[in-house]
Design a protein around this motif. Structure first.
Motif, PDB file in Angstrom:
ATOM      1  N   ASN A  90       6.375  10.611  -7.594  1.00  0.00           N
ATOM      2  CA  ASN A  90       7.233  11.277  -6.609  1.00  0.00           C
ATOM      3  C   ASN A  90       6.593  11.266  -5.221  1.00  0.00           C
ATOM      4  O   ASN A  90       7.269  11.079  -4.210  1.00  0.00           O
ATOM      5  CB  ASN A  90       7.523  12.716  -7.046  1.00  0.00           C
ATOM      6  CG  ASN A  90       8.489  12.776  -8.214  1.00  0.00           C
ATOM      7  OD1 ASN A  90       9.231  11.836  -8.459  1.00  0.00           O
ATOM      8  ND2 ASN A  90       8.477  13.861  -8.957  1.00  0.00           N
ATOM      9  N   LEU A  91       5.274  11.475  -5.168  1.00  0.00           N
ATOM     10  CA  LEU A  91       4.576  11.415  -3.883  1.00  0.00           C
ATOM     11  C   LEU A  91       4.629  10.005  -3.303  1.00  0.00           C
ATOM     12  O   LEU A  91       4.753   9.829  -2.087  1.00  0.00           O
ATOM     13  CB  LEU A  91       3.116  11.844  -4.052  1.00  0.00           C
ATOM     14  CG  LEU A  91       2.850  13.351  -4.136  1.00  0.00           C
ATOM     15  CD1 LEU A  91       1.377  13.605  -4.468  1.00  0.00           C
ATOM     16  CD2 LEU A  91       3.231  14.045  -2.832  1.00  0.00           C
ATOM     17  N   SER A  92       4.540   8.999  -4.187  1.00  0.00           N
ATOM     18  CA  SER A  92       4.626   7.612  -3.729  1.00  0.00           C
ATOM     19  C   SER A  92       5.962   7.341  -3.064  1.00  0.00           C
ATOM     20  O   SER A  92       6.039   6.670  -2.028  1.00  0.00           O
ATOM     21  CB  SER A  92       4.423   6.661  -4.914  1.00  0.00           C
ATOM     22  OG  SER A  92       4.583   5.314  -4.516  1.00  0.00           O
ATOM     23  N   LEU A  93       7.025   7.870  -3.650  1.00  0.00           N
ATOM     24  CA  LEU A  93       8.353   7.711  -3.052  1.00  0.00           C
ATOM     25  C   LEU A  93       8.436   8.443  -1.721  1.00  0.00           C
ATOM     26  O   LEU A  93       9.108   7.991  -0.791  1.00  0.00           O
ATOM     27  CB  LEU A  93       9.432   8.235  -4.008  1.00  0.00           C
ATOM     28  CG  LEU A  93      10.884   8.091  -3.549  1.00  0.00           C
ATOM     29  CD1 LEU A  93      11.227   6.637  -3.259  1.00  0.00           C
ATOM     30  CD2 LEU A  93      11.837   8.670  -4.585  1.00  0.00           C
ATOM     31  N   ALA A 157       0.206   5.215  -4.269  1.00  0.00           N
ATOM     32  CA  ALA A 157       0.895   4.263  -5.144  1.00  0.00           C
ATOM     33  C   ALA A 157      -0.055   3.712  -6.207  1.00  0.00           C
ATOM     34  O   ALA A 157       0.314   3.581  -7.380  1.00  0.00           O
ATOM     35  CB  ALA A 157       1.486   3.128  -4.323  1.00  0.00           C
ATOM     36  N   LEU A 158      -1.293   3.383  -5.813  1.00  0.00           N
ATOM     37  CA  LEU A 158      -2.285   2.888  -6.770  1.00  0.00           C
ATOM     38  C   LEU A 158      -2.601   3.939  -7.831  1.00  0.00           C
ATOM     39  O   LEU A 158      -2.698   3.626  -9.025  1.00  0.00           O
ATOM     40  CB  LEU A 158      -3.568   2.472  -6.042  1.00  0.00           C
ATOM     41  CG  LEU A 158      -3.506   1.173  -5.237  1.00  0.00           C
ATOM     42  CD1 LEU A 158      -4.781   0.987  -4.430  1.00  0.00           C
ATOM     43  CD2 LEU A 158      -3.294  -0.021  -6.171  1.00  0.00           C
ATOM     44  N   LEU A 159      -2.745   5.187  -7.409  1.00  0.00           N
ATOM     45  CA  LEU A 159      -3.004   6.270  -8.357  1.00  0.00           C
ATOM     46  C   LEU A 159      -1.815   6.450  -9.312  1.00  0.00           C
ATOM     47  O   LEU A 159      -1.993   6.717 -10.503  1.00  0.00           O
ATOM     48  CB  LEU A 159      -3.281   7.579  -7.609  1.00  0.00           C
ATOM     49  CG  LEU A 159      -4.601   7.632  -6.833  1.00  0.00           C
ATOM     50  CD1 LEU A 159      -4.685   8.907  -5.994  1.00  0.00           C
ATOM     51  CD2 LEU A 159      -5.792   7.561  -7.797  1.00  0.00           C
ATOM     52  N   ALA A 160      -0.601   6.297  -8.782  1.00  0.00           N
ATOM     53  CA  ALA A 160       0.600   6.404  -9.614  1.00  0.00           C
ATOM     54  C   ALA A 160       0.630   5.298 -10.663  1.00  0.00           C
ATOM     55  O   ALA A 160       0.948   5.538 -11.840  1.00  0.00           O
ATOM     56  CB  ALA A 160       1.851   6.341  -8.740  1.00  0.00           C
ATOM     57  N   ILE A 161       0.288   4.069 -10.260  1.00  0.00           N
ATOM     58  CA  ILE A 161       0.268   2.930 -11.190  1.00  0.00           C
ATOM     59  C   ILE A 161      -0.761   3.158 -12.292  1.00  0.00           C
ATOM     60  O   ILE A 161      -0.482   3.001 -13.488  1.00  0.00           O
ATOM     61  CB  ILE A 161      -0.034   1.623 -10.439  1.00  0.00           C
ATOM     62  CG1 ILE A 161       1.125   1.265  -9.505  1.00  0.00           C
ATOM     63  CG2 ILE A 161      -0.293   0.483 -11.420  1.00  0.00           C
ATOM     64  CD1 ILE A 161       0.797   0.142  -8.540  1.00  0.00           C
ATOM     65  N   ILE A 162      -1.981   3.556 -11.895  1.00  0.00           N
ATOM     66  CA  ILE A 162      -3.075   3.721 -12.862  1.00  0.00           C
ATOM     67  C   ILE A 162      -2.760   4.821 -13.865  1.00  0.00           C
ATOM     68  O   ILE A 162      -2.880   4.625 -15.083  1.00  0.00           O
ATOM     69  CB  ILE A 162      -4.400   4.029 -12.118  1.00  0.00           C
ATOM     70  CG1 ILE A 162      -4.840   2.805 -11.305  1.00  0.00           C
ATOM     71  CG2 ILE A 162      -5.496   4.427 -13.105  1.00  0.00           C
ATOM     72  CD1 ILE A 162      -5.982   3.083 -10.343  1.00  0.00           C
ATOM     73  N   THR A 163      -2.342   5.992 -13.374  1.00  0.00           N
ATOM     74  CA  THR A 163      -2.075   7.111 -14.285  1.00  0.00           C
ATOM     75  C   THR A 163      -0.879   6.831 -15.192  1.00  0.00           C
ATOM     76  O   THR A 163      -0.885   7.202 -16.372  1.00  0.00           O
ATOM     77  CB  THR A 163      -1.832   8.409 -13.499  1.00  0.00           C
ATOM     78  OG1 THR A 163      -0.801   8.192 -12.507  1.00  0.00           O
ATOM     79  CG2 THR A 163      -3.105   8.868 -12.802  1.00  0.00           C
TER      80      THR A 163
END
Length: 339
Positions: A90-93, A157-163
């Motif tokens: 959601n933060l990435s968006l 975005a990277l943190l979103a992908i990894i998690t």
């Protein structure tokens, strides 16, 4: 052999349930957020998970399924990780453009493939990789527009992908290694996911929307759509764990991109969203890639099934040979002792 048709039926049913429920909740949430002005996505997700847990708890009390205890540390870390991944998405968006957000979602498949190859020693054939490449190209053409980059947005975005990747891989791994069903795992982990989002959701939403979820004026129609969204979410959350447990994280992501294409199509036909030939071409390429992926997966599954009986027969023959040799040696030694 008799178990295979029932297993395939279970997989098809779980895939259908996942697609139907996900497309339904996207349409419901789009109406809630775009038309009714309720923008609090993270908080809404925490309500989804709380309703899911309450529903599963009632089902467990009515003996629809048997609760199975899982190590508290494992399920707590797993639940928190999944909750954090939703927050990061959601933060990435919020930090990035819609185009870059779609690219973030596309990156989950190759990153999952890399993680499973490096840490789980899983092998993906060239055919599977080619089908996934076509799928990603098609979804990219259909959904990705602008690509506005910024430093903070890229990190988020990277943190979103990894998690997200780790969470989905763990969903599959925990179910298989601990021999728990999707329902049992969801029942155990949902409270922790709901708790982390219930605490962080209002803060994340206020940061992204500059509005307070508790100060929002809840009209009857808004409440009705929130309740409908929570009801559909039970099916969404259940089918997510079911699909990942029965198939794999990569297959679930492929299914997610099918949902994206369906949502684009439904948005054009039902909500009259803008649609171009680029969207049509992208959707057709993506569907072709999905078809290839399904075909190659089916072929590889059949190949494994045909190899397994041969391996078992070989092992049986080897065992019989060893027993025969042992028996011969025993007779020989007995004859020598008699002499």
């Amino acid at each position: 052999m008799g178990e295979m048709p029932s297993f395939q039926l279970g997989v098809i049913s779980s895939l259908f349930l996942s697609v139907a429920s996900s497309v339904s909740i996207v349409i419901c949430n789009k109406a809630l957020m775009s038309n009714l002005g309720f923008p609090f996505a993270t908080t809404l997700t925490s309500w989804h998970l709380m309703v899911t847990f309450c529903t599963l708890h009632a089902a467990q009390r009515l003996n629809f399924f048997e609760s199975k205890s899982i190590d508290l540390k494992t399920v707590m870390l797993f639940g928190i990780l999944n909750g954090v991944s939703i927050g990061f998405l959601n933060l990435s968006l919020g930090f990035n453009s819609i185009g870059f957000y779609q690219m973030t979602k596309l990156a989950i498949i190759p990153f999952t493939v890399i993680l499973e190859t490096l840490f789980l020693n899983k092998q993906f054939s060239q055919n599977i990789k080619f089908a996934l490449f076509l799928l990603l190209v098609g979804v990219g053409i259909a959904s990705v527009t602008d690509l506005q980059l910024n430093y903070v947005g890229t990190i988020v975005a990277l943190l979103a992908i990894i998690t997200t990747c780790i969470g989905q891989i763990l969903t599959n791994t925990i179910q298989k290694r601990l021999n728990v069903s999707s329902t049992q795992l969801l029942y155990q982990s949902a409270p922790f996911q709901a708790a982390i989002l219930f605490v962080s959701g209002p803060l994340v939403d206020k940061f992204l929307t500059k509005q307070n979820v508790f100060a929002f004026k809840y009209s009857p129609i808004v409440l009705a759509f929130i309740i409908l969204s929570c009801i559909i979410s039970v099916s969404v959350n259940f089918s997510t764990f079911l699909v990942i447990g029965k198939t794999s994280p990569v297959t679930y992501q492929v299914l997610g991109h099918l949902k994206t294409c369906l949502v684009l199509a439904f948005g054009y036909t039902l909500l009259h969203d803008p649609f171009t030939y680029r969207n049509i071409i992208g959707i057709l390429v993506a569907i072709f890639g999905m078809g290839l992926y399904s075909y190659f997966c089916t072929q590889e599954t059949k190949k494994k099934q045909s190899v397994e009986p041969q391996m078992k027969e070989k092992d049986t023959n080897t065992l019989l040979l060893v027993q025969d040799i042992d028996g011969h040696e025993l007779k020989k030694s007995t004859k020598i002792s008699l002499v």
